[in-house]
Enzyme design. Structure first.
Site, PDB file in Angstrom:
ATOM      1  N   LYS A  13      31.858 -29.914  26.421  1.00  8.58           N
ATOM      2  CA  LYS A  13      31.920 -30.393  27.813  1.00  8.58           C
ATOM      3  C   LYS A  13      33.364 -30.536  28.276  1.00  8.58           C
ATOM      4  CE  LYS A  13      29.627 -34.245  26.913  1.00  8.58           C
ATOM      5  NZ  LYS A  13      29.284 -34.159  25.475  1.00  8.58           N
ATOM      6  N   ARG A  88      25.070 -41.153  30.581  1.00  8.49           N
ATOM      7  CA  ARG A  88      24.543 -41.036  29.216  1.00  8.49           C
ATOM      8  C   ARG A  88      23.249 -41.816  29.044  1.00  8.49           C
ATOM      9  NH1 ARG A  88      29.849 -39.830  26.660  1.00  8.49           N
ATOM     10  NH2 ARG A  88      29.602 -39.403  24.450  1.00  8.49           N
ATOM     11  N   ARG A 127      37.955 -30.398  15.319  1.00  7.42           N
ATOM     12  CA  ARG A 127      38.645 -31.221  16.310  1.00  7.42           C
ATOM     13  C   ARG A 127      39.447 -32.327  15.620  1.00  7.42           C
ATOM     14  NH1 ARG A 127      35.333 -33.475  21.351  1.00  7.42           N
ATOM     15  NH2 ARG A 127      34.596 -35.077  19.948  1.00  7.42           N
ATOM     16  N   ARG A 135      41.015 -39.427  16.877  1.00  2.85           N
ATOM     17  CA  ARG A 135      39.766 -40.047  17.325  1.00  2.85           C
ATOM     18  C   ARG A 135      39.019 -40.594  16.128  1.00  2.85           C
ATOM     19  NH1 ARG A 135      36.368 -37.137  22.016  1.00  2.85           N
ATOM     20  NH2 ARG A 135      34.918 -38.660  21.194  1.00  2.85           N
ATOM     21  N   ARG A 146      26.209 -40.837  16.601  1.00  2.00           N
ATOM     22  CA  ARG A 146      26.328 -40.438  18.008  1.00  2.00           C
ATOM     23  C   ARG A 146      25.198 -39.490  18.405  1.00  2.00           C
ATOM     24  NH1 ARG A 146      32.193 -38.233  17.933  1.00  2.00           N
ATOM     25  NH2 ARG A 146      32.022 -37.892  20.153  1.00  2.00           N
TER      26      ARG A 146
HETATM   27  P1  AMP Z   1      33.093 -38.992  24.508  1.00  2.00           P
HETATM   28  O1  AMP Z   1      34.566 -38.771  24.550  1.00  2.00           O
HETATM   29  O2  AMP Z   1      32.417 -38.618  25.801  1.00  2.00           O
HETATM   30  O3  AMP Z   1      32.431 -38.337  23.329  1.00  2.00           O
HETATM   31  O4  AMP Z   1      32.863 -40.563  24.343  1.00  2.00           O
HETATM   32  C1  AMP Z   1      33.337 -41.261  23.212  1.00  2.00           C
HETATM   33  C2  AMP Z   1      32.637 -42.610  23.117  1.00  2.00           C
HETATM   34  O5  AMP Z   1      32.933 -43.387  24.284  1.00  2.00           O
HETATM   35  C3  AMP Z   1      31.126 -42.565  23.044  1.00  2.00           C
HETATM   36  O6  AMP Z   1      30.649 -42.348  21.726  1.00  2.00           O
HETATM   37  C4  AMP Z   1      30.761 -43.947  23.580  1.00  2.00           C
HETATM   38  O7  AMP Z   1      31.005 -44.952  22.609  1.00  2.00           O
HETATM   39  C5  AMP Z   1      31.799 -44.137  24.687  1.00  2.00           C
HETATM   40  N1  AMP Z   1      31.319 -43.590  25.976  1.00  2.00           N
HETATM   41  C6  AMP Z   1      31.847 -42.535  26.665  1.00  2.00           C
HETATM   42  N2  AMP Z   1      31.171 -42.303  27.786  1.00  2.00           N
HETATM   43  C7  AMP Z   1      30.165 -43.216  27.826  1.00  2.00           C
HETATM   44  C8  AMP Z   1      29.091 -43.475  28.723  1.00  2.00           C
HETATM   45  N3  AMP Z   1      28.898 -42.726  29.841  1.00  2.00           N
HETATM   46  N4  AMP Z   1      28.258 -44.509  28.427  1.00  2.00           N
HETATM   47  C9  AMP Z   1      28.423 -45.271  27.321  1.00  2.00           C
HETATM   48  N5  AMP Z   1      29.404 -45.073  26.431  1.00  2.00           N
HETATM   49  C10 AMP Z   1      30.266 -44.053  26.667  1.00  2.00           C
END
Ligand code: AMP
Length: 188
Positions: A13, A88, A127, A135, A146
């Site tokens: 994404k 999400r 990554r 990360r 996740r």
């Molecule tokens: P991402 O970079 O999108 O993979 O997000 C990393 C982490 O941030 C996720 O595993 C969640 O812990 C948190 N996070 C990111 N976006 C959301 C969202 N829309 N709702 C809830 N938690 C989020």
């Protein structure tokens, strides 16, 4: 044009969102990036979010919706937004719908980047190497969590947006360029 890029963690994404920013001048709104920025800045939100993110859980809908609502106030969003990693949960999708309705905005497409989950483990490892392990959630154990969270909380958005006639799917196992072309074909 306003779109959601949808898919499991590691689906690509962020990569596709960045390309759309470069090619089309749209604005990427990544809730994950916003949270990581808050952690980096050492804000109270960052401190609270860090532990939740490190274990692969979701940050609360209220916090996420508040962050998006604030960001959407910025006039640059009129160029069109790419929502990356948001919504999400169904509650977040409902909140987004209400926010857009109030602002007179239209959600044009929800594009699912569909991937084979076994391949995600290799991608996340790549990554982690590329980013020097910056990360904490890029490891097999947290990815498993996740993915479970994705299936339980996020996958219900597939029928949600299909019913609204907005859902489109591209093959996320294709090359980055091919995925980009498939997305371009949808966006026109
Ligand atoms: P991402 O970079 O999108 O993979 O997000 C990393 C982490 O941030 C996720 O595993 C969640 O812990 C948190 N996070 C990111 N976006 C959301 C969202 N829309 N709702 C809830 N938690 C989020």
């Amino acid at each position: 044009m306003n779109i959601i890029l949808f898919g499991a963690p590691g689906a690509g994404k962020g990569t596709q969102a960045k390309r759309l920013v470069d090619d089309r001048g749209m604005v990427q709104l990544s809730t994950g990036d916003m949270l990581r920025a808050a952690i980096g800045a050492g804000t109270e939100l960052g401190l609270r979010a860090r532990e939740i993110m490190d274990r692969g859980d979701l940050v609360s809908d209220d916090i996420i919706l508040g962050m998006i609502a604030e960001r959407m106030q910025n006039p640059d969003c009129a160029k069109g937004v790419i929502l990356d990693g948001f919504p999400r949960t169904v509650a977040q999708a409902d909140g987004l719908g209400a926010m857009f309705a109030e602002a007179g905005l239209t959600l044009d497409h929800v594009i699912e980047i569909k991937v084979d989950e076994d391949a995600l483990f290799a991608r996340i490892e790549t990554r982690a190497t590329e980013t020097g392990g910056s990360r904490a959630d890029d490891n097999a154990e947290t990815l498993r969590k996740r993915l479970a969270v994705y299936h339980e909380n996020t996958a219900p958005l597939l029928p949600y947006y299909t019913e609204k006639g907005l859902m489109r799917t591209v093959d996320g196992m294709a090359s980055i360029d091919e995925v980009a072309q498939a997305i371009d074909a949808i966006l026109g």
